[in-house]
Design an enzyme around this catalytic site. Structure first.
Site, mmCIF file in Angstrom:
data_model
loop_
_atom_site.group_PDB
_atom_site.id
_atom_site.type_symbol
_atom_site.label_atom_id
_atom_site.label_comp_id
_atom_site.label_asym_id
_atom_site.label_seq_id
_atom_site.Cartn_x
_atom_site.Cartn_y
_atom_site.Cartn_z
ATOM 1 N N HIS A 157 0.768 -1.256 -0.024
ATOM 2 C CA HIS A 157 0.017 0.017 -0.057
ATOM 3 C C HIS A 157 0.846 1.175 -0.027
ATOM 4 C CE1 HIS A 157 -4.273 -1.685 0.504
ATOM 5 N NE2 HIS A 157 -3.355 -2.864 0.798
ATOM 6 N N ASP A 365 3.594 9.169 -0.893
ATOM 7 C CA ASP A 365 2.276 8.438 -0.479
ATOM 8 C C ASP A 365 2.187 7.432 -1.454
ATOM 9 O OD1 ASP A 365 -0.010 8.137 0.939
ATOM 10 O OD2 ASP A 365 -0.728 10.098 1.136
HETATM 11 C C1 GDG Z 1 -2.127 3.888 3.230
HETATM 12 C C2 GDG Z 1 -1.248 4.487 2.221
HETATM 13 C C3 GDG Z 1 -2.860 4.545 0.485
HETATM 14 C C4 GDG Z 1 -8.760 10.113 8.150
HETATM 15 N N1 GDG Z 1 -9.208 10.930 9.253
HETATM 16 C C5 GDG Z 1 -10.185 10.293 9.451
HETATM 17 C C6 GDG Z 1 -10.645 9.232 8.437
HETATM 18 N N2 GDG Z 1 -9.556 8.939 7.760
HETATM 19 C C7 GDG Z 1 -9.506 8.286 6.455
HETATM 20 C C8 GDG Z 1 -9.552 8.991 5.284
HETATM 21 C C9 GDG Z 1 -9.048 7.984 4.417
HETATM 22 C C10 GDG Z 1 -7.961 7.358 5.097
HETATM 23 O O1 GDG Z 1 -8.186 7.566 6.373
HETATM 24 C C11 GDG Z 1 -6.588 7.664 4.827
HETATM 25 O O2 GDG Z 1 -6.029 6.996 3.738
HETATM 26 P P1 GDG Z 1 -5.150 7.647 3.041
HETATM 27 O O3 GDG Z 1 -4.941 6.765 1.522
HETATM 28 O O4 GDG Z 1 -4.957 8.943 2.450
HETATM 29 O O5 GDG Z 1 -3.708 7.305 3.723
HETATM 30 P P2 GDG Z 1 -3.143 6.099 4.735
HETATM 31 O O6 GDG Z 1 -3.840 6.094 6.113
HETATM 32 O O7 GDG Z 1 -1.695 6.434 4.962
HETATM 33 O O8 GDG Z 1 -3.158 4.773 3.876
HETATM 34 C C12 GDG Z 1 -1.990 5.279 1.383
HETATM 35 C C13 GDG Z 1 -3.875 3.674 1.522
HETATM 36 O O9 GDG Z 1 -2.937 2.820 2.452
HETATM 37 C C14 GDG Z 1 -4.799 2.713 0.856
HETATM 38 O O10 GDG Z 1 -3.740 1.798 -0.015
HETATM 39 O O11 GDG Z 1 -3.777 5.281 -0.292
HETATM 40 O O12 GDG Z 1 -0.927 5.747 0.300
HETATM 41 O O13 GDG Z 1 -0.417 5.293 3.030
HETATM 42 O O14 GDG Z 1 -9.852 7.246 3.816
HETATM 43 O O15 GDG Z 1 -10.865 9.345 5.145
HETATM 44 N N3 GDG Z 1 -11.735 8.631 8.715
HETATM 45 C C15 GDG Z 1 -12.672 8.842 9.399
HETATM 46 N N4 GDG Z 1 -12.486 9.703 10.380
HETATM 47 C C16 GDG Z 1 -11.459 10.466 10.367
HETATM 48 O O16 GDG Z 1 -11.152 11.502 11.123
HETATM 49 N N5 GDG Z 1 -13.650 8.108 9.618
#
Ligand code: GDG
Length: 468
Positions: A157, A365
């Site tokens: 990921h 990322d």
């Molecule tokens: C890894 C990789 C890759 C955030 N704050 C809240 C909340 N979130 C949710 C967001 C989003 C998720 O968390 C974050 O996803 P990302 O993709 O931006 O980043 P990582 O957590 O680092 O994920 C990344 C991912 O895996 C999937 O393969 O895209 O590159 O680093 O969905 O909405 N959700 C809720 N409350 C919050 O306050 N419910």
């Protein structure tokens, strides 16, 4: 019938559509598993005094989950240690934060062995196994040792780092060699696949065929880019739900006619939050006419707070946001609203929809699902503008965003200025192209293309080829 067995470090399917946990992985995997009969295996997140290997099976949110508890030493050496103090920073190009400790190495190997021993008896001959992320790179090797012959796929990921960075990891060859026990290794972006190929060719002296079969260490595996997507349909629905509308209403009434720039991230140094705050400060300094006309809302959900680097970034952000607010705030305007708590998923959708700009500027990322969520949540008649870092995997797909270099304050500041001035027809045109991609390349497309590629991998799974 063959089942799909998904394995990841933590197993935490959301209990309903609204109450997601922070972390893109949980949402994506729960959506994938609901479609297939199968099971999700991993750590419960709980620790016990002495490891027992006892598996707890239950049904959560329509998904069968099987979990084991680990010991506190496992949490420290494997999870907080090798996974989050070694691999996470290294794979995000932060060699300065990377800890290389032998005990972490041992903990990582121990937990992967424990996972394999607990999981192996649950596997039926026809099952497909899909292992996720950097915590579990050696798991296929451990399963093969126990005689598991099933097709096993791996999906990373996070980014795959450049070859010379990878070479700073002690025993890097062993780690990469473990990937050759898989039938298929998937990455988020072409950028990561290319970096992996470079390692295979230059460091392992192997080869990569035109069909993307990588050969080295006397073995071969299929590799490819499988960009992860959103459960887009549900997210679009969430953005017009009652909760989202209430949240949007709450935001609007507190805006007093001002435009909002919004950022939502796990509180992580890879997300470029400090650089983002400083770029916004630059924007305020460069555009005096915009003072009091715009504000920046950053939601940063605390994450991995047992790891010092996370405590440090949190303290730094408190300092920088406080300093900027101290310098610019007036009696009725605060330039940065910095919020350290989580919100429900549907509430977040309402927040995104209220934002004139989605500011997504990670330094590195794998993908970044927030960029896709921001787009999915917009009002088609009056959409906001996505500003996106060129170093997010999402930038390979989301070319109609304003693409920026997150390391350059001027670049980000200029993009904010441009986005605020962007005429509605241009906003709509860009958004339509972006939302098309988000809907087409959704989580179902990701899951289906990975599982299809895994099924199609050549048998016999392990093929001996030349190379060292
Ligand atoms: C890894 C990789 C890759 C955030 N704050 C809240 C909340 N979130 C949710 C967001 C989003 C998720 O968390 C974050 O996803 P990302 O993709 O931006 O980043 P990582 O957590 O680092 O994920 C990344 C991912 O895996 C999937 O393969 O895209 O590159 O680093 O969905 O909405 N959700 C809720 N409350 C919050 O306050 N419910």
């Amino acid at each position: 019938m063959s089942r799909l067995i998904v394995v990841s470090n933590r197993v935490n399917p959301p209990t309903d559509r609204g109450e997601g946990t922070a972390g893109g992985l949980a949402m994506a995997l729960a959506a994938a598993l609901r479609e297939y009969s199968g099971m999700w295996f991993g750590w419960s997140g709980q620790t016990i005094d002495e490891y027992t290997g006892k598996i707890a099976v239950q049904k959560v949110g329509g998904v069968t989950v099987a979990t084991v508890d680990l010991e506190d030493q496992d949490r420290q050496e494997y999870y907080n240690g090798y996974a989050n103090k070694t691999l996470w920073p290294l794979f995000h190009y932060r060699v300065d934060l990377t800890a290389y400790e032998r005990s972490f190495d041992e903990g990582y190997k121990r937990v992967n062995t424990r996972f394999a021993e607990a999981l192996a008896p649950l596997i039926a001959p026809e099952d497909f196994i899909w292992i996720h992320d950097y915590h579990l790179i050696p798991l296929a090797r451990e399963l093969r040792r126990l005689g598991v012959k099933n097709k096993i796929g791996f999906f990373l990921h996070i980014p795959w780092p450049a070859r010379r960075l990878m070479a700073t990891l002690p025993k890097h060859r062993q780690l990469v060699e473990a990937l050759f026990e898989y039938d298929l290794v998937g990455f988020q972006s072409e950028d990561s696949v290319t970096a992996f190929e470079d390692y295979v060719v230059q460091e392992a002296k192997g080869t990569v065929s035109r069909e993307r079969r990588a050969s080295a260490f006397g073995r071969s595996t299929r590799i490819g880019a499988f960009p992860i997507g959103l459960d887009a349909e549900h997210f679009v629905e969430a953005a017009t739900s009652q909760e989202a509308e209430m949240m949007q209403g709450r935001m609007r009434s507190s805006m007093a006619g001002r435009k909002m720039i919004v950022g939502v991230d796990r509180l992580d140094y890879s997300k470029g939050l400090e650089e983002r705050f400083l770029a916004y400060e630059q924007f305020l300094a460069d555009n005096a006419e915009q003072l009091e006309k715009v504000f920046f809302l950053q939601i940063a959900t605390p994450s991995r707070d047992e790891v010092e680097a996370y405590q440090e970034i949190r303290a730094r952000l408190d300092g920088v946001s406080g300093r900027i607010n101290g310098a610019y705030a007036t009696v009725d305007w605060v330039p940065i609203r910095y919020v350290n708590r989580g919100y429900r998923r549907d509430e977040l959708a309402g927040v995104y929809r209220a934002g004139a700009i989605g500011l997504v500027t990670p330094l590195r990322d794998g993908m970044n699902l927030v960029a896709k969520e921001y787009v999915a949540a917009q009002d088609p008649k009056d959409p906001g503008v996505l500003i996106l870092s060129r170093f997010a995997g999402a930038a390979e797909q989301m070319k109609d965003a304003l693409i920026v270099n997150p390391f350059s304050r001027e670049d980000v500041s200029d993009a904010i200025k441009r986005a605020l001035a962007m005429p509605r027809p241009e906003r709509i045109k860009r958004w339509e192209a972006l939302v098309d991609g988000v809907k087409t390349d959704d989580v179902a497309a990701w899951r289906d293309s990975f599982v299809a590629a895994l099924r199609e991998t050549a048998a016999p799974a392990l093929q001996v080829v030349s190379g060292d």
